[in-house]
Design an enzyme around this catalytic site. Structure first.
Site, PDB file in Angstrom:
ATOM      1  N   LYS A   1       0.840  -1.227   0.114  1.00 21.16           N
ATOM      2  CA  LYS A   1      -0.113  -0.020   0.153  1.00 21.16           C
ATOM      3  C   LYS A   1       0.801   1.334   0.001  1.00 21.16           C
ATOM      4  O   LYS A   1       1.726   1.286   0.836  1.00 21.16           O
ATOM      5  CB  LYS A   1      -0.829  -0.068   1.342  1.00 21.16           C
TER       6      LYS A   1
ATOM      7  N   SER B   1      -9.796   2.096   2.516  1.00 17.97           N
ATOM      8  CA  SER B   1      -8.904   2.895   1.647  1.00 17.97           C
ATOM      9  C   SER B   1      -8.188   2.064   1.114  1.00 17.97           C
ATOM     10  O   SER B   1      -7.506   2.368   0.020  1.00 17.97           O
ATOM     11  CB  SER B   1      -8.201   4.012   2.615  1.00 17.97           C
TER      12      SER B   1
ATOM     13  N   SER C   1     -10.455   0.172   6.805  1.00 15.22           N
ATOM     14  CA  SER C   1      -9.730   0.118   5.481  1.00 15.22           C
ATOM     15  C   SER C   1      -9.146  -1.297   5.138  1.00 15.22           C
ATOM     16  O   SER C   1      -8.611  -1.105   3.903  1.00 15.22           O
ATOM     17  CB  SER C   1      -8.807   1.154   5.411  1.00 15.22           C
TER      18      SER C   1
HETATM   19  N1  GLN Z   1     -13.379   4.877   5.779  1.00 12.81           N
HETATM   20  C1  GLN Z   1     -12.878   5.328   7.093  1.00 12.81           C
HETATM   21  C2  GLN Z   1     -12.437   6.677   6.835  1.00 12.81           C
HETATM   22  O1  GLN Z   1     -12.655   7.368   5.945  1.00 12.81           O
HETATM   23  C3  GLN Z   1     -11.796   4.430   7.560  1.00 12.81           C
HETATM   24  C4  GLN Z   1     -10.517   4.513   6.634  1.00 12.81           C
HETATM   25  C5  GLN Z   1      -9.432   3.708   7.240  1.00 12.81           C
HETATM   26  O2  GLN Z   1      -9.812   2.666   7.770  1.00 12.81           O
HETATM   27  N2  GLN Z   1      -8.475   4.250   6.550  1.00 12.81           N
HETATM   28  O3  GLN Z   1     -11.943   7.153   7.736  1.00 12.81           O
END
Ligand code: GLN
Length: 493
Positions: free
Chosen positions: A78, A158, A182
């Protein structure tokens, strides 16, 4: 030609050790598939030269019987993990030319075990999002499509690129991060296994920070065993991360025990939320009967503060993000917009370098931390967080693990929720409470809905109870049966 579509990480490890194929052949096959999959936009940066030189070193070691644990296995990372001398963008314009001079602890662990790096994966900007659409580099596309419908779907976020790369067989495994869901949500949307470790299990050193008290790493893989193999290499104490825990890492792979007779599995009533897809609810029931048939005891439990998790998360996460992102000022890191006036240089660099969602979070975060509102919002959210964590502690007095769906819906169309942040945030209803409590959780592909899209079941464990999750997860995998690969529509005939 190696049939990488039907190979998981464990089979690759075995194939390399039995000399069925060489690391270099494998690496070239993956690079070729990555090249053919541009339509998926899974990668921000591909690193073919690095991959080939690492693969050659692995072949050399294998031939001399000097293999390390994961010798020659090609992986992708990532783009939130800093990789030395390889561009690391966090999916943001502000870091589009950032080349770290250091390597994150986790990726360092993987390279020390002999893994080969194929490239850096797309993600929502600074990991803020649930659809990969906030990436400066454009959305990554889900390899899955609805039956009889050609509309492109989001892979979740994400860690969208990480999930797409595994689902589309562009990497046997990838690294990901999870602040509110995410890892698990994109795994669920793409038919892959996503594991978020216990807070403190993996070092956060060298991983671009979003919300430091919630961020935790983990792998995305095709199978539960692969997840266990990956986590073993990624995890461990690190003096450079003061929140990492000094506890030895178990051999997750050999500890997998499919005899779950007598295991107590909690089913939280509060997770039967309005808006849960009927197919997902049905799939949850299937999961319950699978575990029952294997001798587990199913126990109804209550996690009464569940409904406050999401609102409290959207105070705490932006608060921490606003502080973490203060370092991107056009001076020390990232892109600068040149202006004669210093204040203008700061503000123009930041408004040009950050996308809309990131700016929204900075605004929310600085607001809830401001002198007049700190007690009303931030402090209150912290107290709520404690109650959520207590709920889980109470539940774990009577159960060994908790099972829920990972997401309320399956993958949705690109663009569908992008202009409506609150609807987008609702994606994480079932995953966020776990981060608030710092617990481990895994999402396992558990079936296809009526449109032929993957669904996932989430198992939540006790602190450092990853072993249990891998064991119960393997049972779910066996009961479910073989999981299909998506049709490779992105390869032009
Ligand atoms: N979708 C959540 C956010 O936008 C979680 C994102 C994540 O876990 N990095 O904060």
């Amino acid at each position: 030609m190696i049939d990488i579509k039907n190979l998981n990480l464990k089979q690759i490890r075995d194939g390399l050790q039995n000399k069925s194929f060489k690391a270099i052949e494998l690496t070239e096959t993956y690079l070729n598939e990555i090249d053919k999959a541009k339509a998926l936009n899974a990668f921000i940066t591909v690193t073919p030269d690095k991959a080939i030189s690492m693969a050659k070193e692995s072949d050399n070691r294998i031939s001399k019987n000097e293999s390390r644990n994961l010798e020659g296995i090609p992986l992708s990372i990532k783009d939130l993990y800093c990789t030395k001398n390889v561009r690391t963008t966090a999916g943001s314009k502000i870091l589009k030319n950032f080349i770290p001079t250091y390597e994150s602890t986790i990726t360092n662990n993987l390279w020390s075990d002999g893994c080969v790096m194929l490239g850096k994966l797309n993600n929502d900007e600074f990991a803020m999002g649930s659809s990969n659409e906030t990436s400066y580099f454009g959305p990554s596309i889900n390899p899955w499509k609805r039956k009889n419908d050609d509309m492109p779907l989001v892979p979740g976020g994400s860690s969208g690129g990480s999930a797409v790369a595994v689902s589309g067989s562009l990497s046997a495994a990838t690294t990901a991060t999870d602040t509110g869901g995410s890892i698990r949500q994109p795994a669920s949307f793409t038919g892959t296994v996503g594991m978020k470790a216990t807070y403190g299990r993996c070092s956060r050193w060298g991983v671009v920070a979003f919300a430091s008290s919630l961020d935790q790493a983990g792998p995305i893989t095709k199978t539960v065993v692969d997840s266990a193999i990956m986590l073993k290499s990624m995890a461990g104490y690190d003096v450079k991360d003061s929140t990492s825990i000094d506890l030895s890492v178990p051999d997750y792979e050999t500890n997998i025990n499919k005899n779950i007779k007598g295991k107590r599995i909690g089913i939280p009533g509060e997770y039967k939320i309005k808006g849960l897809d009927a197919d997902i609810e049905k799939n949850w029931e299937d999961g319950i009967s699978w575990l029952k048939s294997e001798g587990a005891e199913i126990i109804d439990i209550s996690l009464p503060h569940t409904k406050y998790a999401l609102p409290a998360y959207y105070i705490i996460a932006p608060a921490e993000a606003s502080s973490n992102l203060a370092r991107y000022d056009g001076v020390r890191y990232g892109e600068r917009v040149h202006r004669k006036d210093l204040d203008e240089m700061y503000s123009d660099s930041r408004s040009d370098g950050f996308g809309e969602e990131v700016r929204r979070r900075i605004l929310m975060g600085t607001y809830v931390l401001s002198a007049g509102y700190y007690d009303a919002y931030y402090l209150k959210a912290q107290k709520t967080r404690k109650l959520i964590s207590n709920d889980f502690d109470n539940a774990f007095n009577t159960v060994d693990a908790i099972m829920t769906p990972t997401t309320p819906t399956t993958a949705f169309n690109i663009g569908k929720k992008f202009d409506d942040p609150v609807t987008m945030y609702l994606n994480d209803m079932l995953t966020v409470p776990v981060n608030m409590a710092g617990l481990p959780a895994i999402s396992i592909p558990s079936g296809l809905d009526k449109d032929g899209l993957p669904m996932g079941l989430q198992l939540i464990g006790k602190r450092f109870g990853e072993d249990d999750l891998f064991s119960i997860g393997s049972v779910i995998e066996d009961c479910r049966g073989t999981f299909p690969n998506p049709a490779q529509w992105w390869i032009e005939k």
